[in-house]
Write an enzyme that holds these catalytic residues in place. Structure first.
Site, short mmCIF file in Angstrom:
data_model
loop_
_atom_site.label_atom_id
_atom_site.label_comp_id
_atom_site.label_asym_id
_atom_site.label_seq_id
_atom_site.Cartn_x
_atom_site.Cartn_y
_atom_site.Cartn_z
N SER A 161 -60.61 21.58 -10.92
CA SER A 161 -61.56 22.33 -10.08
C SER A 161 -62.85 22.71 -10.81
O SER A 161 -63.37 23.81 -10.61
CB SER A 161 -60.88 23.58 -9.48
OG SER A 161 -59.82 23.19 -8.63
N GLU A 209 -51.26 13.04 -11.67
CA GLU A 209 -50.94 12.35 -10.41
C GLU A 209 -50.15 11.08 -10.67
O GLU A 209 -49.31 10.68 -9.87
CB GLU A 209 -52.25 12.07 -9.64
CG GLU A 209 -52.82 13.35 -9.05
CD GLU A 209 -54.34 13.38 -8.90
OE1 GLU A 209 -54.98 12.32 -9.00
OE2 GLU A 209 -54.87 14.49 -8.69
N HIS A 242 -52.54 10.77 -16.29
CA HIS A 242 -52.97 11.82 -15.35
C HIS A 242 -51.74 12.38 -14.63
O HIS A 242 -50.79 11.63 -14.35
CB HIS A 242 -53.96 11.22 -14.35
CG HIS A 242 -54.68 12.26 -13.56
ND1 HIS A 242 -54.09 12.90 -12.50
CD2 HIS A 242 -55.91 12.80 -13.69
CE1 HIS A 242 -54.95 13.80 -12.01
NE2 HIS A 242 -56.06 13.75 -12.71
N ASN A 290 -63.67 11.38 -12.53
CA ASN A 290 -62.49 10.61 -12.10
C ASN A 290 -62.55 10.53 -10.58
O ASN A 290 -62.28 11.50 -9.89
CB ASN A 290 -61.22 11.35 -12.57
CG ASN A 290 -59.96 10.69 -12.04
OD1 ASN A 290 -60.00 9.61 -11.46
ND2 ASN A 290 -58.82 11.35 -12.27
N TRP A 291 -62.93 9.34 -10.10
CA TRP A 291 -63.16 9.20 -8.65
C TRP A 291 -61.84 9.12 -7.88
O TRP A 291 -61.84 9.13 -6.66
CB TRP A 291 -64.00 7.96 -8.37
CG TRP A 291 -65.42 8.04 -8.89
CD1 TRP A 291 -65.97 9.03 -9.67
CD2 TRP A 291 -66.47 7.09 -8.66
NE1 TRP A 291 -67.29 8.75 -9.93
CE2 TRP A 291 -67.63 7.56 -9.33
CE3 TRP A 291 -66.56 5.87 -7.97
CZ2 TRP A 291 -68.84 6.86 -9.31
CZ3 TRP A 291 -67.76 5.18 -7.95
CH2 TRP A 291 -68.90 5.67 -8.61
N LYS A 292 -60.74 8.94 -8.58
CA LYS A 292 -59.41 8.81 -7.95
C LYS A 292 -59.45 7.71 -6.87
O LYS A 292 -60.09 6.69 -7.08
CB LYS A 292 -58.96 10.17 -7.41
CG LYS A 292 -59.00 11.25 -8.51
CD LYS A 292 -58.30 12.52 -8.14
CE LYS A 292 -58.39 13.50 -9.29
NZ LYS A 292 -57.68 14.75 -9.05
N GLU A 318 -55.52 19.35 -18.41
CA GLU A 318 -55.64 19.53 -16.96
C GLU A 318 -54.42 20.28 -16.44
O GLU A 318 -53.39 19.66 -16.14
CB GLU A 318 -55.72 18.17 -16.27
CG GLU A 318 -56.93 17.35 -16.64
CD GLU A 318 -57.37 16.42 -15.51
OE1 GLU A 318 -58.55 16.43 -15.18
OE2 GLU A 318 -56.52 15.71 -14.94
N GLY A 364 -62.88 15.83 -10.88
CA GLY A 364 -62.35 15.05 -9.76
C GLY A 364 -63.27 15.16 -8.55
O GLY A 364 -64.31 14.50 -8.48
N GLY A 365 -62.91 16.04 -7.62
CA GLY A 365 -63.63 16.16 -6.34
C GLY A 365 -65.14 16.26 -6.47
O GLY A 365 -65.88 15.61 -5.71
N GLY A 375 -57.61 20.15 -7.89
CA GLY A 375 -57.83 20.03 -6.44
C GLY A 375 -57.50 21.30 -5.67
O GLY A 375 -57.42 21.28 -4.44
P1 13P Z 1 -60.48 18.25 -9.35
O1 13P Z 1 -61.79 18.40 -10.09
O2 13P Z 1 -60.66 17.68 -7.97
O3 13P Z 1 -59.68 19.50 -9.39
O4 13P Z 1 -59.63 17.13 -10.13
C1 13P Z 1 -59.48 17.25 -11.49
C2 13P Z 1 -58.85 16.01 -11.99
O5 13P Z 1 -57.70 15.72 -11.69
C3 13P Z 1 -59.65 15.14 -12.86
O6 13P Z 1 -58.87 14.14 -13.44
#
Ligand code: 13P
Length: 256
Positions: free
Chosen positions: A213, A97, A95, A9-11, A167, A234-235, A173
């Site tokens: 994470s 977010e 998600h 997930n590149w956000k 999640e 994510g990251g 994050g």
């Molecule tokens: P991180 O891997 O950056 O913690 O993000 C997880 C995430 O929200 C994937 O959708």
């Protein structure tokens, strides 16, 4: 046995030309891997160029969101049909977010999910508790409420097109990963819930990903757990090296 899925997930990152390089590197890095499904979810603006880059590979394309209406006067929204049109096979839904910053409720997420699956997309439904909810012993109640809220009135056969991502919000994050045993307990709980609602066959088939994470050093211990079928990253998914290391580690899972 469920084939692992590693999804990136590149956000709000790599929405322009950088997306091409990143997706090319991923495509080349997974050329010889066939025991893990790999999915990347760039921002909307990069979907077309990423599709052109990966279309001749096993890497799949997904979006991070879509609207529930197919067309009409909805300024700024994206129809699930548009996602199909640019080569998406998946879309992420609900998600944390989006729940937090864009006020998405269970009802809205449920409508989006139904709409997306109705046109043939696979949906990745995210669920997870906040830190205070875990500390107050409410984690299972919260996840159950989220599942019930978004999945309670979907047609039975839609479940085949759904993946769940657990999640925990406190792990996203933050560098604080959920302990594999703790995550697995929640995954089992989710699978049992699916079993009660959609039958044991669906429960056995559905993939439940962990997200929060995930890094190259912790994916192996997560994916060895019985009910953890992959990761939503994510990251670590916006750097080819770390994403590829995660995929390679997942491909070495010993439990089959
Ligand atoms: P991180 O891997 O950056 O913690 O993000 C997880 C995430 O929200 C994937 O959708």
């Amino acid at each position: 046995m469920r084939k692992p899925l590693i999804a990136g997930n590149w956000k709000l990152n790599k929405g322009g030309k950088d997306a091409v390089q990143l997706s090319r590197n991923i495509k080349e890095g997974v050329r010889d891997i066939n025991n893990v499904d790999v999915l990347i979810c760039p921002p909307f603006t990069a979907l077309m160029r990423v599709y052109e880059t990966i279309k001749d590979s096993s890497v799949k394309l997904g979006a991070q969101n879509c609207f529930y209406e197919m067309e009409g006067a909805y300024t700024g929204e994206i129809s699930p049909l548009f996602l199909i049109d640019v080569g998406c096979e998946y879309v992420i839904m609900g998600h944390s977010e989006r729940r937090q910053y864009f006020a998405e409720t269970e009802d809205i997420i449920g409508m989006k999910l139904k709409s997306a699956v109705s046109v043939g997309l696979n949906a990745i439904l995210c669920a997870g508790e906040k830190l205070e909810e875990r500390e107050n012993g409410k984690a299972f109640d919260v996840v159950k409420r989220q599942l019930e809220g978004s999945l309670s009135d979907i047609p039975e056969d839609y479940i085949q097109k759904i993946t769940i991502a657990y999640e925990p919000v406190w792990a996203i994050g933050t560098g604080r990963t959920c302990e594999p045993d703790v995550a697995n307990k929640m995954h089992r709980f989710i699978r049992n819930w699916i079993g009660e609602k959609f039958g044991n066959k669906s429960a056995e088939k559905i993939r439940i990903l962990y997200g929060g994470s995930i890094k190259p050093h912790n994916i192996s211990s997560l994916i060895e757990k019985e009910d953890i079928d992959g990761g939503l990253v994510g990251g670590a998914s916006i750097k080819a090296n770390s994403f590829l290391e995660i995929i390679i580690a997942a491909s070495k899972r010993t439990r089959y």
